[in-house]
Design a protein around this motif. Structure first.
Motif, PDB file in Angstrom:
ATOM      1  N   PHE A  95      24.689 -70.327  96.018  1.00 50.74           N
ATOM      2  CA  PHE A  95      25.396 -70.529  94.756  1.00 50.74           C
ATOM      3  C   PHE A  95      25.045 -69.442  93.731  1.00 50.74           C
ATOM      4  O   PHE A  95      23.892 -69.263  93.366  1.00 50.74           O
ATOM      5  N   PRO A  97      26.310 -68.647  90.087  1.00 51.36           N
ATOM      6  CA  PRO A  97      27.213 -69.182  89.078  1.00 51.36           C
ATOM      7  C   PRO A  97      27.565 -68.215  87.957  1.00 51.36           C
ATOM      8  O   PRO A  97      28.228 -68.603  87.012  1.00 51.36           O
ATOM      9  N   SER A  98      27.153 -66.950  88.053  1.00 50.66           N
ATOM     10  CA  SER A  98      27.404 -66.034  86.944  1.00 50.66           C
ATOM     11  C   SER A  98      28.893 -65.908  86.656  1.00 50.66           C
ATOM     12  O   SER A  98      29.299 -65.568  85.544  1.00 50.66           O
ATOM     13  N   LEU A 100      30.777 -68.075  86.061  1.00 49.09           N
ATOM     14  CA  LEU A 100      31.193 -69.093  85.106  1.00 49.09           C
ATOM     15  C   LEU A 100      30.943 -68.669  83.662  1.00 49.09           C
ATOM     16  O   LEU A 100      31.142 -69.450  82.746  1.00 49.09           O
ATOM     17  N   VAL A 101      30.452 -67.460  83.464  1.00 51.90           N
ATOM     18  CA  VAL A 101      30.097 -66.994  82.125  1.00 51.90           C
ATOM     19  C   VAL A 101      31.115 -65.953  81.652  1.00 51.90           C
ATOM     20  O   VAL A 101      31.511 -65.095  82.432  1.00 51.90           O
ATOM     21  N   PRO A 102      31.523 -66.045  80.384  1.00 55.94           N
ATOM     22  CA  PRO A 102      32.450 -65.046  79.844  1.00 55.94           C
ATOM     23  C   PRO A 102      31.906 -63.631  80.000  1.00 55.94           C
ATOM     24  O   PRO A 102      30.692 -63.420  79.930  1.00 55.94           O
ATOM     25  N   ASN A 104      31.645 -61.022  78.157  1.00 53.34           N
ATOM     26  CA  ASN A 104      30.888 -60.339  77.111  1.00 53.34           C
ATOM     27  C   ASN A 104      29.449 -60.841  76.986  1.00 53.34           C
ATOM     28  O   ASN A 104      28.676 -60.321  76.194  1.00 53.34           O
ATOM     29  N   PHE A 105      29.075 -61.830  77.788  1.00 55.02           N
ATOM     30  CA  PHE A 105      27.666 -62.219  77.889  1.00 55.02           C
ATOM     31  C   PHE A 105      27.055 -61.487  79.083  1.00 55.02           C
ATOM     32  O   PHE A 105      27.632 -61.504  80.174  1.00 55.02           O
ATOM     33  N   LYS A 106      25.907 -60.852  78.873  1.00 56.46           N
ATOM     34  CA  LYS A 106      25.245 -60.136  79.966  1.00 56.46           C
ATOM     35  C   LYS A 106      24.201 -61.031  80.618  1.00 56.46           C
ATOM     36  O   LYS A 106      23.137 -61.277  80.033  1.00 56.46           O
ATOM     37  N   VAL A 107      24.463 -61.515  81.796  1.00 58.54           N
ATOM     38  CA  VAL A 107      23.552 -62.441  82.474  1.00 58.54           C
ATOM     39  C   VAL A 107      22.470 -61.677  83.221  1.00 58.54           C
ATOM     40  O   VAL A 107      22.754 -60.762  83.972  1.00 58.54           O
ATOM     41  N   ARG A 108      21.218 -62.051  82.969  1.00 61.86           N
ATOM     42  CA  ARG A 108      20.097 -61.403  83.655  1.00 61.86           C
ATOM     43  C   ARG A 108      19.466 -62.343  84.672  1.00 61.86           C
ATOM     44  O   ARG A 108      18.893 -61.911  85.662  1.00 61.86           O
ATOM     45  N   ASP A 109      19.558 -63.645  84.401  1.00 65.09           N
ATOM     46  CA  ASP A 109      18.942 -64.620  85.290  1.00 65.09           C
ATOM     47  C   ASP A 109      19.542 -65.991  84.985  1.00 65.09           C
ATOM     48  O   ASP A 109      20.263 -66.144  83.994  1.00 65.09           O
ATOM     49  N   HIS A 110      19.255 -66.954  85.823  1.00 73.59           N
ATOM     50  CA  HIS A 110      19.723 -68.301  85.523  1.00 73.59           C
ATOM     51  C   HIS A 110      18.789 -69.310  86.179  1.00 73.59           C
ATOM     52  O   HIS A 110      17.963 -68.954  87.026  1.00 73.59           O
ATOM     53  N   GLN A 111      18.950 -70.550  85.773  1.00 73.50           N
ATOM     54  CA  GLN A 111      18.088 -71.619  86.275  1.00 73.50           C
ATOM     55  C   GLN A 111      18.920 -72.884  86.425  1.00 73.50           C
ATOM     56  O   GLN A 111      19.728 -73.213  85.568  1.00 73.50           O
TER      57      GLN A 111
END
Lengths: 123, 123
Positions: A95, A97-98, A100-102, A104-111
């Motif tokens: 899985f 899920p990045s 699922l993020v707009p 213009n948000f810079k995703v570095r990690d998730h939990q």
DNA sequence: GTGGATGCAAACTCTTTGCACCTTG
DNA sequence: CAAGGTGCAAAGAGTTTGCATCCAC
């Protein structure tokens, strides 16, 4: 330069031999078996260093201290038992899920954290 | 029996008029505009009650106080900016990850949190 | 021997609680 | 007017920091 001390080694070894994320307090208690005089401040200092160096990953849970585990276990989802408060690793999954993020948000990690009752507490 | 007090109403109204999860401190500051004498203990007490009654949901973030938002916004994923520390709601999605948990764990709820830089902080 | 690491205790932050007073119903 | 709610301050829990001492290099 980073020194190799008995305390640091004991703390690291505790986490290498555990299959669920531990609180600083739990690490202290287990590491004291090897280094009796160990202090909680040293545990915190070392967990922070090990985390910054990418050796440990953290798991935050509601209303409780953060948990630490070896980062080389790979990215994991976690499960917190609402009865015994222990946190468990879930099986690895693909899985990601990045998406699922707009943009213009810079995703570095998730939990991902689940709540409920663990096998031992659910009967 | 639950009474309708000025403080409780002010706290609730703050959260009803906000589109991102707030810390107790943020709630206090905003609610003081209506109830100047408001104390932080009252904010905590009311957030707890409103949460227990299912009116608020909580978002836990690493190394920072919990955030609260209206539960009637529905289940959300969240994004914490590592620069400004604000927490944002992500668009609703149909992702239901319980399938990733072994059967003998009883899942009651889950939370997804992303880390990175928000639009404002990423240039 | 020098600078990083440790242990202790104090300081800090966030949250809860005790208690006298106030307010809602 | 009784029971719940509030504000304040003190107490708790978790974490960080100052400082003298220790010890790995």
């Amino acid at each position: 330069m980073i020194r190799r001390t008995e305390q640091r080694y004991a703390i690291r070894r505790v986490l290498e031999h555990t299959v669920r994320p531990l609180t600083p307090q739990e690490v202290l208690e287990k590491a004291k078996a090897t280094v009796p005089g160990l202090g909680i401040a040293t545990v915190y200092r070392n967990l922070k260093v090990l985390h910054q160096d990418g050796i440990l990953s953290t798991v935050e849970v509601p209303g409780a201290p953060a948990r630490y585990e070896m980062a080389n276990r790979g990215h994991r989802h976690h499960f917190q038992c609402e009865s015994c408060n222990r946190v468990f690793d879930m099986p690895k999954s693909s899985f990601t899920p990045s998406a699922l993020v707009p943009e213009n948000f810079k995703v570095r990690d998730h939990q991902v954290l689940f709540y409920g009752f663990c096998p031992e507490c659910s009967h």
